[in-house]
Design a protein around this motif. Sequence first.
Motif, mmCIF file in Angstrom:
data_model
loop_
_atom_site.group_PDB
_atom_site.id
_atom_site.type_symbol
_atom_site.label_atom_id
_atom_site.label_comp_id
_atom_site.label_asym_id
_atom_site.label_seq_id
_atom_site.Cartn_x
_atom_site.Cartn_y
_atom_site.Cartn_z
ATOM 1 N N PHE A 1 -4.594 5.300 -22.799
ATOM 2 C CA PHE A 1 -4.619 6.533 -23.586
ATOM 3 C C PHE A 1 -5.997 7.183 -23.575
ATOM 4 C CE2 PHE A 1 -0.763 4.430 -24.942
ATOM 5 C CZ PHE A 1 0.131 5.466 -24.680
ATOM 6 N N LYS A 2 -7.050 6.365 -23.419
ATOM 7 C CA LYS A 2 -8.386 6.958 -23.253
ATOM 8 C C LYS A 2 -8.445 7.708 -21.919
ATOM 9 C CE LYS A 2 -11.074 3.385 -24.372
ATOM 10 N NZ LYS A 2 -12.229 2.569 -24.609
ATOM 11 N N LEU A 3 -7.805 7.116 -20.908
ATOM 12 C CA LEU A 3 -7.786 7.774 -19.598
ATOM 13 C C LEU A 3 -7.036 9.109 -19.676
ATOM 14 C CD1 LEU A 3 -8.226 7.892 -16.528
ATOM 15 C CD2 LEU A 3 -6.195 6.483 -16.257
ATOM 16 N N PHE A 4 -5.946 9.143 -20.435
ATOM 17 C CA PHE A 4 -5.201 10.399 -20.556
ATOM 18 C C PHE A 4 -6.052 11.488 -21.201
ATOM 19 C CE2 PHE A 4 -1.191 7.959 -19.900
ATOM 20 C CZ PHE A 4 -0.816 8.659 -18.761
ATOM 21 N N ASP A 5 -6.868 11.113 -22.177
ATOM 22 C CA ASP A 5 -7.743 12.129 -22.792
ATOM 23 C C ASP A 5 -8.671 12.714 -21.723
ATOM 24 O OD1 ASP A 5 -6.576 11.897 -25.228
ATOM 25 O OD2 ASP A 5 -8.040 10.463 -26.031
ATOM 26 N N LEU B 1 -9.631 17.365 -17.471
ATOM 27 C CA LEU B 1 -9.691 17.844 -16.087
ATOM 28 C C LEU B 1 -8.559 18.820 -15.741
ATOM 29 C CD1 LEU B 1 -10.403 14.457 -14.246
ATOM 30 C CD2 LEU B 1 -12.065 16.184 -14.929
ATOM 31 N N THR B 2 -7.389 18.622 -16.378
ATOM 32 C CA THR B 2 -6.203 19.349 -15.884
ATOM 33 C C THR B 2 -5.715 20.494 -16.768
ATOM 34 O OG1 THR B 2 -4.762 17.761 -16.993
ATOM 35 C CG2 THR B 2 -5.264 17.323 -14.680
ATOM 36 N N THR B 3 -6.181 20.541 -18.030
ATOM 37 C CA THR B 3 -5.500 21.452 -18.948
ATOM 38 C C THR B 3 -6.094 22.859 -18.997
ATOM 39 O OG1 THR B 3 -4.806 19.500 -20.168
ATOM 40 C CG2 THR B 3 -4.391 21.602 -21.228
ATOM 41 N N ASP B 4 -5.944 23.585 -17.914
ATOM 42 C CA ASP B 4 -6.066 25.040 -17.952
ATOM 43 C C ASP B 4 -4.889 25.562 -17.130
ATOM 44 O OD1 ASP B 4 -7.015 25.890 -15.085
ATOM 45 O OD2 ASP B 4 -8.201 24.133 -15.618
ATOM 46 N N HIS B 5 -4.559 26.835 -17.312
ATOM 47 C CA HIS B 5 -3.282 27.299 -16.753
ATOM 48 C C HIS B 5 -3.161 27.077 -15.247
ATOM 49 C CE1 HIS B 5 -3.327 29.672 -20.617
ATOM 50 N NE2 HIS B 5 -2.155 29.090 -20.646
ATOM 51 N N SER B 6 -4.211 27.431 -14.500
ATOM 52 C CA SER B 6 -4.042 27.358 -13.044
ATOM 53 C C SER B 6 -3.964 25.907 -12.564
ATOM 54 C CB SER B 6 -5.164 28.119 -12.323
ATOM 55 O OG SER B 6 -6.398 27.531 -12.637
ATOM 56 N N THR B 7 -4.668 25.006 -13.259
ATOM 57 C CA THR B 7 -4.593 23.598 -12.844
ATOM 58 C C THR B 7 -3.232 22.997 -13.210
ATOM 59 O OG1 THR B 7 -6.956 23.446 -13.248
ATOM 60 C CG2 THR B 7 -5.800 21.390 -12.875
ATOM 61 N N VAL B 8 -2.702 23.394 -14.350
ATOM 62 C CA VAL B 8 -1.365 22.908 -14.729
ATOM 63 C C VAL B 8 -0.346 23.334 -13.664
ATOM 64 C CG1 VAL B 8 0.509 23.197 -16.425
ATOM 65 C CG2 VAL B 8 -1.837 22.794 -17.211
ATOM 66 N N THR B 9 -0.483 24.572 -13.201
ATOM 67 C CA THR B 9 0.418 25.066 -12.147
ATOM 68 C C THR B 9 0.248 24.231 -10.873
ATOM 69 O OG1 THR B 9 0.381 27.312 -13.038
ATOM 70 C CG2 THR B 9 0.942 27.091 -10.707
ATOM 71 N N ARG B 10 -0.995 23.983 -10.508
ATOM 72 C CA ARG B 10 -1.269 23.219 -9.285
ATOM 73 C C ARG B 10 -0.698 21.792 -9.367
ATOM 74 N NH1 ARG B 10 -7.119 21.334 -6.762
ATOM 75 N NH2 ARG B 10 -6.212 19.707 -5.490
ATOM 76 N N ILE B 11 -0.976 21.104 -10.484
ATOM 77 C CA ILE B 11 -0.522 19.696 -10.528
ATOM 78 C C ILE B 11 1.007 19.615 -10.580
ATOM 79 C CG2 ILE B 11 -2.685 18.742 -11.489
ATOM 80 C CD1 ILE B 11 -1.240 18.516 -14.217
ATOM 81 N N THR B 12 1.635 20.587 -11.230
ATOM 82 C CA THR B 12 3.107 20.570 -11.279
ATOM 83 C C THR B 12 3.672 20.688 -9.861
ATOM 84 O OG1 THR B 12 3.042 21.655 -13.433
ATOM 85 C CG2 THR B 12 5.153 21.682 -12.276
#
Length: 352
Positions: free
Chosen positions: A58-62, A67-78
């Motif tokens: 869960f520390k790793l998820f934070d 690293l991932t939580t902005d709109h364009s990165t969310v789109t990319r990882i999906t």
Amino acid sequence: LEWCVSVPKVELHAHLNGSVRNSTLFELARVLGDKGVIVFSDVENVIMKDDRTLHEVFKLFDLIHILTTDHSTVTRITKEVIEDFAAENVVYLELRTTPKRNDSIGMSKRSYMDAVMEGLRAVSSVDVDYSPAGLKTNTFNGSTRKKMYVRFLLSIDRRESTEAAMETVKLALEMRDLGVVGIDLSGNPIVGNWSTFLPALKFAKEQGLYITLHCGEVPNQEEIKAMIDFLPHRIGHACCFDEENWRKLKSAKIPVEICLTSNIRTETISSIDIHHFVDLYKEKHPLVLCTDDSGVFSTSLSREYNLASSSFGLGKTEMFQLAEIAINFIFADDGVKTDLRATFEEAVKKLT
Ligand code: 5GP
């Protein structure tokens, strides 16, 4: 392993941010490192670590979320995650993610999910059906490309309040036409109380959404009992049940999402030989093999099938049946189930 890759598979327990490629995480970390937002070597140490306790995960998820939580990165990882599952011959994917609000970057739970949907639409390597209406409009009409169904589950994080959980459920209802089929409860199992999430989960169930719960990752028997009494449509893990709850689970016949590597890596189960898969499988209890977090645990659905086959001595016929039976536990409609059965029927001739 090659044979396990070629079998069509159904993935029902995959967290978006747990399924991100390591190479993508490194690339994102390097960019944020250069900007001075994070220290790259810290990230490197955490990402490369192999064995993590559940607490460390869960520390790793934070960290991953930074690293991932902005709109364009969310789109990319999906987009990447869906393409990775497609490459594994996953023909039906239920991808789950926690809609996140971050006022400082103008992100609402809705805009987070819109970014997810954009990633789905950007998938180019495979034909994707994501809308419950998709079958009627015949998305796959005439195409000879690989096809895959994708549905979404919105996760409630155990850190959230009743109101925040309710917001997620309302969002799921709003997005039903876009392929959102249900709600998941996840996040650190030692955080939060069942009573906090119950009103939102009850409402979701009443509205016809499907429910799956992370259940029994820690030995909290009271919570496990309350969760089974709620009669969710599926549960994930089911590791730390006492005898009474185990009996209850079996008599309620609630399908279990089994994540072998995840359970071993987080030391929720001490060794694969004593994994509860064996007991459930012998009793023909409904179960489905899943990855949980293919990125975080460096696995894939084919590897999970391979591990089950080698650890529990199951042959090709049994493994193929295990893959096919998972169709019964999906949260999509009967039209999708019928189509998936046809896909398996086609494959069985070549593979067993
Ligand atoms: P996300 O919802 O951000 O796309 O995916 C990562 C999140 O899924 C984590 O922050 C956590 O809430 C949840 N998650 C991932 N793996 C596990 C797991 O093994 N157990 C539980 N309880 N939650 C998990």
